[in-house]
Enzyme design. Structure first.
Site, PDB file in Angstrom:
ATOM      1  N   HIS A   1       8.501   2.413   8.770  1.00 50.03           N
ATOM      2  CA  HIS A   1       8.231   1.482   9.865  1.00 50.03           C
ATOM      3  C   HIS A   1       7.060   2.015  10.692  1.00 50.03           C
ATOM      4  CE1 HIS A   1       9.188  -1.645  12.789  1.00 50.03           C
ATOM      5  NE2 HIS A   1       8.949  -0.733  13.728  1.00 50.03           N
TER       6      HIS A   1
ATOM      7  N   ASN B   1      13.247   3.131   4.278  1.00 53.60           N
ATOM      8  CA  ASN B   1      12.240   2.207   4.795  1.00 53.60           C
ATOM      9  C   ASN B   1      11.198   2.993   5.564  1.00 53.60           C
ATOM     10  OD1 ASN B   1      11.012  -0.299   5.458  1.00 53.60           O
ATOM     11  ND2 ASN B   1      12.022  -0.273   7.469  1.00 53.60           N
TER      12      ASN B   1
ATOM     13  N   SER C   1       0.831  -1.211   0.000  1.00 55.55           N
ATOM     14  CA  SER C   1       0.000   0.000   0.000  1.00 55.55           C
ATOM     15  C   SER C   1       0.865   1.260   0.000  1.00 55.55           C
ATOM     16  CB  SER C   1      -0.973   0.001   1.182  1.00 55.55           C
ATOM     17  OG  SER C   1      -0.341   0.435   2.362  1.00 55.55           O
TER      18      SER C   1
END
Lengths: 199, 199
Positions: B108, B106, B13
Site C-alpha cells: 500500500h 499487499n 509494476s
C-alpha cells in the site's frame, strides 16, 4: 515576531532544546515566559535556573475556559507572540486557540495523522509499524490535527520498547522543533488548504 | 513454500519488480500464476510475454463470495502457496482471506495506518504530511489493516504533486515488496500481537 511563550507539564526537554537553539544563535527568538499547569514540573525549575520568567498556574478546579483565560492573560502580559507547547498535558479550549490564531505550535511523537493522543510511541509499537517519527504542527481546535510544519522519521527496531523508541524519536523532536519555530517566526512559508510549504 | 500467485488489476509494476527479483536470483520463489479481474490489464499482457501462466477472470456480475471462490480454485489449481496483491482493485471476501491464512500480502502506498484506501498519495499531499512511504502487510478481513512486515519512508517535497510523490514511493515499493516476500517465504519472522519481527 520573536517572543515565545512555552507551556509545559513535565520535564520540558523540548523547551530545553529550544532554549539551547536560541543560546547558540541557531534560532533568533526570545523566551518570553515558561508556564506550567503543574507547580512541580521539572521543566519549570530548569527554566528558573536559566533565568527565564516562569509561572505555575495550577488548575485548582477551574473549568477549562476559565483556566485558559488566565493563561491567555499571562502570555499577553509577558508579550508572548508565539505559543509553543512542550509536553503540555492539558487540552486547550477553542477560546485559547482563537486567541493565538496560527500562532500555537505543538510537537507530537508520531508521524501524524498516525497515532494521535496519548502514548503515541506505545501505540506505534503495539501497531507494529516499522517507521515512526515526530511532527511539529499548528494547533487547531482538534487534538493533534492542525497543519503540519515539519516531520522526521526514525526506524522502529525489532528489539525496541516504547522507551527505546521514545528516546530515538526525542532526538529528532529536539532537532525539528527549533527548525519549525524558525520557519514560523520568519514567516517563510505558505499555506494551501492544510499543506504548509516553505518559501 | 515458494510458489506465488499474483493478483493485479492494472499495470502490475510491483508484479514486474517481483518477477525481476526472482529472475536475478535475489528472491528464491516461483510465479505460479498471474490473475487479473480485468482482461485488459497491462500487467497481464506483460506476464504473458514473460511466459507466466495467466488468467483473466472478469467479475461478470458475480457476487464477491462467488467470484472469490473461482479465484481460490484457480490459485489452488496452479499450486499458489502465497498470494501477492499487486494493484488488485477489488476487496477480498472473508472467505478468501480465510482460505489463505497468513499467506496473503499487499503493498500500500502510504505509511499505514495513515491513509488507508484509495488515492493514498493524494490523501498524503492533501493532508500536508512531510514524510510519506509504503507498507507491505499481511491481508486480514479489514482494508489495509493487517500486520505490517516492512515499511519504507520517503520525503514529501514542497513542489510534489500526487504524481511525483507516487513515483518516489513506487521505487521503494519495488524494493520492499520482494524483501517482504523473502521474509514470509523463509518463515524467518515472529508475530507478537500484530507486531512482526524478524528472526
Amino acid at each position: 515576531m520573536r517572543r515565545i511563550g512555552i507551556l509545559l507539564s513535565g520535564r520540558g526537554s523540548n523547551f530545553v532544546a529550544i532554549a539551547e537553539s536560541i543560546a547558540s544563535g541557531r534560532l533568533d527568538a526570545e523566551i518570553a515566559v515558561v508556564i506550567s499547569n503543574r507547580a512541580g514540573a521539572p521543566g519549570l525549575e530548569i527554566a528558573r535556573q536559566r533565568g527565564f520568567p516562569t509561572l505555575a498556574i495550577p488548575a485548582q478546579g477551574r473549568e477549562r475556559e476559565a483556566y485558559d483565560r488566565v493563561l491567555i492573560e499571562a502570555l499577553a502580559q509577558h508579550g508572548a507572540e508565539l505559543v509553543c507547547l512542550a509536553g503540555y498535558m492539558r487540552l486547550l479550549s477553542n477560546a485559547f486557540v482563537q486567541a493565538f490564531p496560527g500562532r500555537i505550535l505543538n510537537i507530537h511523537p508520531s508521524l501524524l495523522p498516525a497515532f494521535p493522543g496519548l502514548d503515541a510511541q506505545h501505540q506505534a509499537i503495539a501497531h507494529g509499524v516499522k517507521i515512526a517519527g515526530c511532527t511539529v504542527h499548528f494547533v487547531d481546535e482538534q487534538l493533534d490535527s492542525g497543519p503540519i510544519i515539519l516531520q522526521a522519521a526514525v526506524p522502529v527496531l525489532d528489539n525496541d520498547t516504547a522507551e527505546t523508541l521514545s528516546e530515538r524519536i526525542l532526538k529528532e523532536e529536539h532537532r525539528i522543533y527549533s527548525e519549525a519555530i524558525r520557519i514560523v517566526l520568519t514567516g517563510a512559508y505558505r499555506k494551501e488548504g492544510r499543506r504548509i510549504t516553505c518559501d
